[in-house]
Design an enzyme around this catalytic site. Structure first.
Site, PDB file in Angstrom:
ATOM      1  N   MET A  13      54.795   1.111  12.713  1.00 22.95           N
ATOM      2  CA  MET A  13      53.514   1.812  12.785  1.00 22.95           C
ATOM      3  C   MET A  13      52.445   0.907  12.180  1.00 22.95           C
ATOM      4  SD  MET A  13      54.057   4.699  14.216  1.00 22.95           S
ATOM      5  CE  MET A  13      52.397   5.362  14.020  1.00 22.95           C
ATOM      6  N   SER A  18      50.197   6.080  24.852  1.00 22.92           N
ATOM      7  CA  SER A  18      50.514   7.277  24.067  1.00 22.92           C
ATOM      8  C   SER A  18      49.755   8.452  24.656  1.00 22.92           C
ATOM      9  CB  SER A  18      50.079   7.073  22.619  1.00 22.92           C
ATOM     10  OG  SER A  18      49.917   8.334  22.003  1.00 22.92           O
ATOM     11  N   HIS A  38      54.718   7.012  26.245  1.00 21.84           N
ATOM     12  CA  HIS A  38      54.978   7.230  24.810  1.00 21.84           C
ATOM     13  C   HIS A  38      54.581   8.660  24.459  1.00 21.84           C
ATOM     14  CE1 HIS A  38      55.504   5.955  20.599  1.00 21.84           C
ATOM     15  NE2 HIS A  38      54.424   6.685  20.341  1.00 21.84           N
ATOM     16  N   MET A  54      54.773  15.801  16.826  1.00 21.49           N
ATOM     17  CA  MET A  54      54.334  16.017  15.432  1.00 21.49           C
ATOM     18  C   MET A  54      54.543  17.483  15.063  1.00 21.49           C
ATOM     19  SD  MET A  54      50.813  13.861  15.449  1.00 21.49           S
ATOM     20  CE  MET A  54      50.716  12.217  16.156  1.00 21.49           C
ATOM     21  N   MET A  86      57.964  12.530  15.000  1.00 19.34           N
ATOM     22  CA  MET A  86      57.377  12.580  13.654  1.00 19.34           C
ATOM     23  C   MET A  86      57.665  13.977  13.147  1.00 19.34           C
ATOM     24  SD  MET A  86      53.922  10.518  14.625  1.00 19.34           S
ATOM     25  CE  MET A  86      54.188  10.759  16.382  1.00 19.34           C
ATOM     26  N   ASP A 123      52.732   0.471  17.141  1.00 15.78           N
ATOM     27  CA  ASP A 123      52.065   1.729  17.503  1.00 15.78           C
ATOM     28  C   ASP A 123      50.928   2.023  16.530  1.00 15.78           C
ATOM     29  OD1 ASP A 123      51.385   4.300  18.268  1.00 15.78           O
ATOM     30  OD2 ASP A 123      53.328   5.199  17.797  1.00 15.78           O
ATOM     31  N   ASP A 163      54.364  11.525  21.658  1.00 12.47           N
ATOM     32  CA  ASP A 163      54.281  11.727  20.207  1.00 12.47           C
ATOM     33  C   ASP A 163      54.545  13.177  19.825  1.00 12.47           C
ATOM     34  OD1 ASP A 163      53.484   9.131  19.089  1.00 12.47           O
ATOM     35  OD2 ASP A 163      51.717   9.364  20.374  1.00 12.47           O
ATOM     36  N   HIS A 194      58.655   9.626  20.338  1.00  7.95           N
ATOM     37  CA  HIS A 194      58.423   9.222  18.944  1.00  7.95           C
ATOM     38  C   HIS A 194      58.400  10.491  18.100  1.00  7.95           C
ATOM     39  CE1 HIS A 194      55.285   7.418  15.908  1.00  7.95           C
ATOM     40  NE2 HIS A 194      56.431   7.731  15.334  1.00  7.95           N
TER      41      HIS A 194
HETATM   42  O1  LIG Z   1      52.220   7.775  16.809  1.00 11.39           O
HETATM   43  C1  LIG Z   1      51.012   7.836  16.912  1.00 11.39           C
HETATM   44  C2  LIG Z   1      50.184   8.401  15.810  1.00 11.39           C
HETATM   45  O2  LIG Z   1      51.000   8.881  14.810  1.00 11.39           O
HETATM   46  C3  LIG Z   1      50.333   7.386  18.202  1.00 11.39           C
HETATM   47  O3  LIG Z   1      51.323   6.901  19.084  1.00 11.39           O
HETATM   48  C4  LIG Z   1      49.275   6.332  17.968  1.00 11.39           C
HETATM   49  O4  LIG Z   1      48.359   6.660  16.989  1.00 11.39           O
HETATM   50  C5  LIG Z   1      48.593   5.927  19.250  1.00 11.39           C
HETATM   51  O5  LIG Z   1      47.264   6.179  19.255  1.00 11.39           O
HETATM   52  P1  LIG Z   1      46.133   5.033  19.201  1.00 11.39           P
HETATM   53  O6  LIG Z   1      46.534   3.955  20.155  1.00 11.39           O
HETATM   54  O7  LIG Z   1      44.898   5.760  19.597  1.00 11.39           O
HETATM   55  O8  LIG Z   1      46.098   4.520  17.769  1.00 11.39           O
HETATM   56 FE   LIG Z   2      53.520   7.176  18.447  1.00 14.20          FE
END
Ligand SMILES: O=C(CO)[C@H](O)[C@H](O)COP(=O)(O)O
Ligand SMILES: [Fe+2]
Length: 224
Positions: A139, A9, A34, A38, A70, A177, A36, A68
């Site tokens: 998640m 990520s 990956h 947001m 969000m 994730d 993310d 991903h």
């Molecule tokens: O979608 C996510 C958070 O919303 C990230 O992909 C996820 O938290 C990855 O980070 P880590 O491996 O440090 O937990």
């Molecule tokens: Fe993610």
């Protein structure tokens, strides 16, 4: 069994030198990027959008980019990310008014499609749409931030979803994730996951290859 995929990520990458950092993690053996997204609305954090995805493609990244989302609403972002070079687009079902339409939009854009379930999101959203899914993402933290701890109840949910996937007969990846690390990736894989997102576990260490190699050797224990 599908080959295991490791998807760092980039939430935990160095945004000031993102292209180089993504190259470094891919050269270290990562399979997928990956990405993310947001929006400070669906989740309480604000990150990156299609321009950054396109910038990575222009920089020369050829690996799959796993977006991903969000964000709420979802649909307006789909075409933008497809044009920016996304390979996979996943979204949270409760963030869209029309689940089937959002999945269709992703497929029509030429990307693979997936649904994301927060720790507290029920699995009934899978009813009637399994045939449109390439990925189911569970998640294992509440979305919004990297560096959180893996929520153990995800393991039971993984086992449940794995059974649903097997019973469906469709070719659907089971992604996890949040809080994935060398010391828990084995039990996460044993519960059924085959695609592993890891942000802080990889990017917060100086030697990405060492971490990815350690993850692969944990996964190899299940393959033997
Ligand atoms: O979608 C996510 C958070 O919303 C990230 O992909 C996820 O938290 C990855 O980070 P880590 O491996 O440090 O937990
Ligand atoms: Fe993610």
């Amino acid at each position: 069994m599908r080959p295991f995929l490791i998807a760092p990520s980039i939430l935990s990458a160095d945004f000031a030198r993102l292209g180089e950092d993504v190259d470094a993690v891919l050269n270290a053996g990562a399979d997928v990027v990956h990405f993310d997204v947001m929006d400070n609305h669906y989740v309480p954090n604000l990150t990156i959008g299609p321009m950054v995805c396109k910038a990575l493609r222009d920089y020369g990244v050829t690996a799959d980019i796993d977006v991903h989302l969000m964000v709420k609403p979802v649909d307006r972002m789909i075409g933008d990310f497809a044009r920016a070079g996304a390979s996979i687009i996943t979204f949270h079902p409760e963030a869209t008014e029309h689940l089937d339409r959002s999945l269709q939009l992703i497929k029509e854009s030429g990307c693979k499609a997936g649904l994301v379930f927060n720790p507290g999101t029920p699995l009934h959203y899978l009813d009637h749409v399994m045939d449109k899914l390439d990925v189911i993402l569970l998640m294992s933290v509440n979305p919004g931030f990297g560096g959180q701890s893996f929520i153990p109840s995800t393991l039971d949910k993984l086992r449940q979803v794995k059974k649903l996937i097997d019973a469906s007969g469709f070719d659907i990846r089971l992604q996890v994730d949040g809080g994935v690390k060398v010391d828990n990736i084995g039990e996460i894989a044993a519960a059924g996951a085959d695609m592993f997102v890891a942000g802080s576990a990889i990017f917060n260490k100086p030697d990405y290859k060492a971490v990815i190699d350690e993850m692969r050797s944990e996964l190899a224990k299940l393959e033997s």
